[in-house]
Design a protein around this motif. Structure first.
Motif, PDB file in Angstrom:
ATOM      1  N   LEU A  40       0.838  -1.188   0.000  1.00 17.09           N
ATOM      2  CA  LEU A  40       0.000   0.000   0.000  1.00 17.09           C
ATOM      3  C   LEU A  40       0.878   1.245   0.000  1.00 17.09           C
ATOM      4  O   LEU A  40       1.808   1.352   0.796  1.00 17.09           O
ATOM      5  N   GLN A  41       0.556   2.171  -0.887  1.00 13.07           N
ATOM      6  CA  GLN A  41       1.294   3.426  -0.974  1.00 13.07           C
ATOM      7  C   GLN A  41       0.342   4.577  -0.674  1.00 13.07           C
ATOM      8  O   GLN A  41      -0.605   4.821  -1.427  1.00 13.07           O
ATOM      9  N   GLY A  42       0.571   5.267   0.429  1.00 16.00           N
ATOM     10  CA  GLY A  42      -0.287   6.352   0.844  1.00 16.00           C
ATOM     11  C   GLY A  42       0.166   7.704   0.338  1.00 16.00           C
ATOM     12  O   GLY A  42       1.288   7.861  -0.151  1.00 16.00           O
ATOM     13  N   ARG A  43      -0.738   8.695   0.442  1.00 13.04           N
ATOM     14  CA  ARG A  43      -0.479  10.072   0.031  1.00 13.04           C
ATOM     15  C   ARG A  43      -0.105  10.170  -1.449  1.00 13.04           C
ATOM     16  O   ARG A  43       0.773  10.927  -1.839  1.00 13.04           O
ATOM     17  N   VAL A  44      -0.769   9.380  -2.262  1.00 17.56           N
ATOM     18  CA  VAL A  44      -0.564   9.450  -3.715  1.00 17.56           C
ATOM     19  C   VAL A  44      -1.795  10.107  -4.319  1.00 17.56           C
ATOM     20  O   VAL A  44      -2.869   9.499  -4.387  1.00 17.56           O
ATOM     21  N   VAL A  45      -1.670  11.356  -4.731  1.00 19.32           N
ATOM     22  CA  VAL A  45      -2.809  12.081  -5.291  1.00 19.32           C
ATOM     23  C   VAL A  45      -3.109  11.568  -6.697  1.00 19.32           C
ATOM     24  O   VAL A  45      -2.302  10.853  -7.312  1.00 19.32           O
ATOM     25  N   THR A  46      -4.254  11.955  -7.211  1.00 18.43           N
ATOM     26  CA  THR A  46      -4.728  11.414  -8.489  1.00 18.43           C
ATOM     27  C   THR A  46      -3.726  11.601  -9.612  1.00 18.43           C
ATOM     28  O   THR A  46      -3.447  10.669 -10.374  1.00 18.43           O
ATOM     29  N   GLY A  47      -3.166  12.800  -9.739  1.00 12.05           N
ATOM     30  CA  GLY A  47      -2.223  13.053 -10.829  1.00 12.05           C
ATOM     31  C   GLY A  47      -1.026  12.134 -10.790  1.00 12.05           C
ATOM     32  O   GLY A  47      -0.593  11.590 -11.824  1.00 12.05           O
ATOM     33  N   ASP A  48      -0.459  11.918  -9.599  1.00 10.19           N
ATOM     34  CA  ASP A  48       0.695  11.025  -9.464  1.00 10.19           C
ATOM     35  C   ASP A  48       0.292   9.579  -9.702  1.00 10.19           C
ATOM     36  O   ASP A  48       1.054   8.796 -10.289  1.00 10.19           O
ATOM     37  N   ALA A  49      -0.896   9.199  -9.239  1.00 13.25           N
ATOM     38  CA  ALA A  49      -1.359   7.826  -9.437  1.00 13.25           C
ATOM     39  C   ALA A  49      -1.508   7.509 -10.915  1.00 13.25           C
ATOM     40  O   ALA A  49      -1.123   6.418 -11.374  1.00 13.25           O
ATOM     41  N   VAL A  50      -2.055   8.438 -11.680  1.00 12.69           N
ATOM     42  CA  VAL A  50      -2.219   8.230 -13.125  1.00 12.69           C
ATOM     43  C   VAL A  50      -0.862   7.990 -13.781  1.00 12.69           C
ATOM     44  O   VAL A  50      -0.697   7.062 -14.586  1.00 12.69           O
ATOM     45  N   ALA A  51       0.124   8.807 -13.433  1.00 14.24           N
ATOM     46  CA  ALA A  51       1.456   8.657 -14.019  1.00 14.24           C
ATOM     47  C   ALA A  51       2.066   7.314 -13.652  1.00 14.24           C
ATOM     48  O   ALA A  51       2.657   6.633 -14.506  1.00 14.24           O
ATOM     49  N   GLN A  52       1.911   6.894 -12.397  1.00 19.12           N
ATOM     50  CA  GLN A  52       2.522   5.638 -11.960  1.00 19.12           C
ATOM     51  C   GLN A  52       1.808   4.422 -12.541  1.00 19.12           C
ATOM     52  O   GLN A  52       2.441   3.392 -12.824  1.00 19.12           O
TER      53      GLN A  52
END
Length: 298
Positions: A124-136
């Motif tokens: 689990l990776q916390g504090r990942v906002v939507t923009g960063d999640a999309v890139a990852q």
């Protein structure tokens, strides 16, 4: 290309030091350097920038790294599967979430996954906002992400799992704290505490758009990347904020949630996103579980 070449590459990429990577792999530094050169020759591009003082990944090396992780992970899954009983699901699943915003949805999914697939390792990776999640997700370093919807056009797949009204959070001694509802325009002269702008946060984007629709731009005096810390700062009397209704049941002492009135009620739309091209053998099973415990909202 040989598996041991990828193992060597990952070790150097993580350590950024040939001596430490060699020690980690229980080999001498010279053979490790030769292995990396063989890999670079096979691929046809340099993977590391080397100097007498430092080692860093090239752009090609950064692009290769998530695929190297995936290849080594799939090898481990294959090894486990060879010894597994028929029908057992093994593997690794990396899931990201923003933080307190997902306190209702994340536990339901993780508990169900651990119960049904105990041999799947969850990261689990916390504090990942939507923009960063999309890139990852696009890079392959994430398998599944809790995001805000809608997403900008992308090759990702997503579905809506929750729709929560946006409301105001004010200090307990604020003049509006005892109101049953309030009009957003009543906060036009307040100091706001919000997620950083331009950082890919759907909460920040939705809250700012709601204020603009109400006729003002929020006067932001503090930005914080953790939604729960925003609530804490409000409780400390540092300002007000806008959060989703779901966060109203985790307010710290000293903060009060007040629903917004008016016909143009803003909503935060929570979703799950993933890359259909992701080769993970675990992801389809995880998506089936998610569909059951976090069904699509109409």
């Amino acid at each position: 290309m040989e598996i041991r070449w990828l193992e060597a590459f990952v070790a150097v990429a993580e350590e950024l030091h040939f001596g430490r990577a060699a020690s980690r792999l229980h080999m001498a530094q010279s053979p490790l350097s030769q292995t990396i050169r063989k890999l670079e020759k096979d691929i046809g591009v340099p993977l590391f920038d080397r100097s007498t003082r430092s080692v860093s990944l090239t752009a090609s090396g950064r692009s290769l790294l998530p695929h190297a992780y995936r290849a080594l992970e799939e090898l481990e899954v294959a090894r486990q599967a060879a010894h597994a009983s028929v029908g057992t699901v093994y593997g690794h699943l990396t899931v990201s979430f923003t933080g307190a915003i997902n306190h209702r949805t994340l536990p339901r999914l993780t508990r169900a996954l651990r119960r049904q697939y105990p041999d799947v390792v969850l990261s689990l990776q916390g504090r990942v906002v939507t923009g960063d999640a999309v890139a990852q997700l696009q890079q392959g370093t994430l398998d599944l992400a809790f995001v805000g919807l809608p997403l900008d056009p992308s090759p990702l797949a997503s579905r809506l799992i929750a729709r929560e009204a946006l409301g105001a959070v004010v200090p307990v001694d604020h003049p509006l704290a005892q109101r049953a509802t309030l009009d957003l325009a009543e906060l036009r002269d307040e100091d706001f505490i919000m997620m950083p702008s331009g950082g890919g946060s759907d909460l920040e984007r939705t809250a700012t758009a709601a204020c603009v629709a109400a006729g003002f731009r929020p006067r932001v005096v503090q930005t914080i990347g953790d939604p729960f810390m925003i609530l804490t700062f409000v409780a400390a009397g540092m300002g007000v904020s806008l959060v989703s209704e779901g966060m109203s049941d985790i307010l710290p002492h000293g903060a009060v949630y007040v629903p917004l009135s008016g016909a143009a009620q803003p909503y935060l739309r929570h979703g799950l996103a993933w890359a259909p091209s992701n080769p993970s053998r675990v992801l389809p099973h995880a998506l089936e579980v998610a569909e059951r415990v976090l069904p699509t909202v109409g």
